[in-house]
Design a protein around this motif. Structure first.
Motif, PDB file in Angstrom:
ATOM      1  N   GLY A 183       0.786  -1.222   0.000  1.00  0.00           N
ATOM      2  CA  GLY A 183       0.000   0.000   0.000  1.00  0.00           C
ATOM      3  C   GLY A 183       0.824   1.282   0.000  1.00  0.00           C
ATOM      4  O   GLY A 183       0.311   2.344   0.358  1.00  0.00           O
ATOM      5  N   ILE A 184       2.096   1.197  -0.394  1.00  0.00           N
ATOM      6  CA  ILE A 184       2.942   2.383  -0.549  1.00  0.00           C
ATOM      7  C   ILE A 184       3.677   2.268  -1.878  1.00  0.00           C
ATOM      8  O   ILE A 184       3.791   1.177  -2.447  1.00  0.00           O
ATOM      9  CB  ILE A 184       3.965   2.537   0.617  1.00  0.00           C
ATOM     10  N   ASP A 185       4.170   3.397  -2.375  1.00  0.00           N
ATOM     11  CA  ASP A 185       4.897   3.378  -3.650  1.00  0.00           C
ATOM     12  C   ASP A 185       6.212   2.626  -3.525  1.00  0.00           C
ATOM     13  O   ASP A 185       6.878   2.691  -2.487  1.00  0.00           O
ATOM     14  CB  ASP A 185       5.201   4.803  -4.107  1.00  0.00           C
ATOM     15  N   PHE A 186       6.570   1.916  -4.583  1.00  0.00           N
ATOM     16  CA  PHE A 186       7.870   1.264  -4.690  1.00  0.00           C
ATOM     17  C   PHE A 186       8.481   1.628  -6.033  1.00  0.00           C
ATOM     18  O   PHE A 186       7.771   1.956  -6.987  1.00  0.00           O
ATOM     19  CB  PHE A 186       7.747  -0.259  -4.558  1.00  0.00           C
ATOM     20  N   HIS A 187       9.810   1.561  -6.090  1.00  0.00           N
ATOM     21  CA  HIS A 187      10.569   1.876  -7.292  1.00  0.00           C
ATOM     22  C   HIS A 187      11.631   0.805  -7.500  1.00  0.00           C
ATOM     23  O   HIS A 187      12.069   0.166  -6.550  1.00  0.00           O
ATOM     24  CB  HIS A 187      11.262   3.237  -7.151  1.00  0.00           C
ATOM     25  N   GLU A 188      12.050   0.669  -8.733  1.00  0.00           N
ATOM     26  CA  GLU A 188      13.164  -0.227  -9.052  1.00  0.00           C
ATOM     27  C   GLU A 188      14.224   0.591  -9.772  1.00  0.00           C
ATOM     28  O   GLU A 188      13.905   1.369 -10.682  1.00  0.00           O
ATOM     29  CB  GLU A 188      12.699  -1.381  -9.941  1.00  0.00           C
ATOM     30  N   VAL A 189      15.478   0.439  -9.336  1.00  0.00           N
ATOM     31  CA  VAL A 189      16.589   1.098 -10.013  1.00  0.00           C
ATOM     32  C   VAL A 189      17.662   0.080 -10.336  1.00  0.00           C
ATOM     33  O   VAL A 189      17.815  -0.931  -9.651  1.00  0.00           O
ATOM     34  CB  VAL A 189      17.200   2.254  -9.190  1.00  0.00           C
ATOM     35  N   ARG A 190      18.388   0.387 -11.377  1.00  0.00           N
ATOM     36  CA  ARG A 190      19.568  -0.398 -11.745  1.00  0.00           C
ATOM     37  C   ARG A 190      20.770   0.525 -11.646  1.00  0.00           C
ATOM     38  O   ARG A 190      20.775   1.618 -12.227  1.00  0.00           O
ATOM     39  CB  ARG A 190      19.454  -0.946 -13.162  1.00  0.00           C
ATOM     40  N   ILE A 191      21.762   0.100 -10.883  1.00  0.00           N
ATOM     41  CA  ILE A 191      22.954   0.903 -10.625  1.00  0.00           C
ATOM     42  C   ILE A 191      24.153   0.105 -11.123  1.00  0.00           C
ATOM     43  O   ILE A 191      24.426  -0.994 -10.632  1.00  0.00           O
ATOM     44  CB  ILE A 191      23.091   1.200  -9.120  1.00  0.00           C
ATOM     45  N   GLN A 192      24.856   0.665 -12.086  1.00  0.00           N
ATOM     46  CA  GLN A 192      26.008  -0.018 -12.653  1.00  0.00           C
ATOM     47  C   GLN A 192      27.286   0.735 -12.312  1.00  0.00           C
ATOM     48  O   GLN A 192      27.385   1.940 -12.538  1.00  0.00           O
ATOM     49  CB  GLN A 192      25.866  -0.148 -14.161  1.00  0.00           C
ATOM     50  N   ALA A 193      28.224   0.010 -11.749  1.00  0.00           N
ATOM     51  CA  ALA A 193      29.556   0.544 -11.470  1.00  0.00           C
ATOM     52  C   ALA A 193      30.542  -0.264 -12.308  1.00  0.00           C
ATOM     53  O   ALA A 193      30.133  -1.136 -13.077  1.00  0.00           O
ATOM     54  CB  ALA A 193      29.856   0.435  -9.984  1.00  0.00           C
ATOM     55  N   ASN A 194      31.831  -0.008 -12.141  1.00  0.00           N
ATOM     56  CA  ASN A 194      32.772  -0.713 -13.004  1.00  0.00           C
ATOM     57  C   ASN A 194      33.093  -2.127 -12.531  1.00  0.00           C
ATOM     58  O   ASN A 194      33.832  -2.833 -13.193  1.00  0.00           O
ATOM     59  CB  ASN A 194      34.051   0.101 -13.213  1.00  0.00           C
ATOM     60  N   ALA A 195      32.505  -2.558 -11.393  1.00  0.00           N
ATOM     61  CA  ALA A 195      32.716  -3.942 -10.964  1.00  0.00           C
ATOM     62  C   ALA A 195      31.415  -4.648 -10.591  1.00  0.00           C
ATOM     63  O   ALA A 195      31.351  -5.866 -10.639  1.00  0.00           O
ATOM     64  CB  ALA A 195      33.681  -4.000  -9.777  1.00  0.00           C
ATOM     65  N   HIS A 196      30.387  -3.903 -10.202  1.00  0.00           N
ATOM     66  CA  HIS A 196      29.128  -4.506  -9.786  1.00  0.00           C
ATOM     67  C   HIS A 196      27.941  -3.902 -10.526  1.00  0.00           C
ATOM     68  O   HIS A 196      27.953  -2.735 -10.915  1.00  0.00           O
ATOM     69  CB  HIS A 196      28.897  -4.318  -8.274  1.00  0.00           C
TER      70      HIS A 196
END
Length: 161
Positions: free
Chosen positions: A120-133
């Protein structure tokens, strides 16, 4: 959190130094500790920021280093900058990663929609790319705070001072 503001917050740390990532001690929220710098001529003071992804229901972390790089990076001397700097392989001991190619909001995420409906609350999805992970996080809110400067600060391990 407004998706436009969320993407702007992610864009603000593009190509900066990721010092640490992982769940907080209480294991509900996920955090990124980022050292943000700019060209010294800009007059912008470097800052260490904590990006706190609140109510993180999913955190996936995978390597983006190819097997060949891993194969040459298994030596424990590579986990210390001092003993690994002159060796072949990925020097884990620099203790940071470049946030490149960066982070982006996954718009219309089925996973975020499912969690939003369930809680019952907002959710978000993010993709975070670094040089190793490569990280994927599903969370409800983002809080950003500036951390006190560390005693050591950036040194030779950071390419830009």
């Amino acid at each position: 959190m407004d998706p436009v503001k969320l993407q702007q917050a992610l864009d603000d740390v593009f190509d900066q130094a990721l010092l640490h990532h992982g769940f907080t001690n209480y294991m509900r929220d996920y955090q990124l500790v980022i050292h943000a710098t700019a060209d010294p001529r800009s007059g912008i003071t470097p800052a260490t920021l904590r990006y706190l992804f609140r109510h993180c229901v999913q955190a996936t972390c995978t390597t983006i280093l190819p097997a060949g790089t891993w194969r040459t990076s298994l030596d424990d001397r590579l986990i210390s900058y001092e003993t690994g700097v002159d060796l072949d392989g990925y020097v884990w001991g620099v203790n940071w990663q470049e946030l490149y190619p960066g982070a982006r909001l996954i718009t219309d995420s089925p996973t975020a929609r499912t969690w939003a409906a369930a809680l019952g609350i907002d959710f978000h999805e993010v993709r975070i790319q670094a040089n190793a992970h490569d990280l994927t996080l599903v969370f409800s809110d983002l809080q950003i705070e500036e951390l006190p400067p560390e005693g050591q600060g950036p040194d030779h391990r950071f390419p830009i001072q």
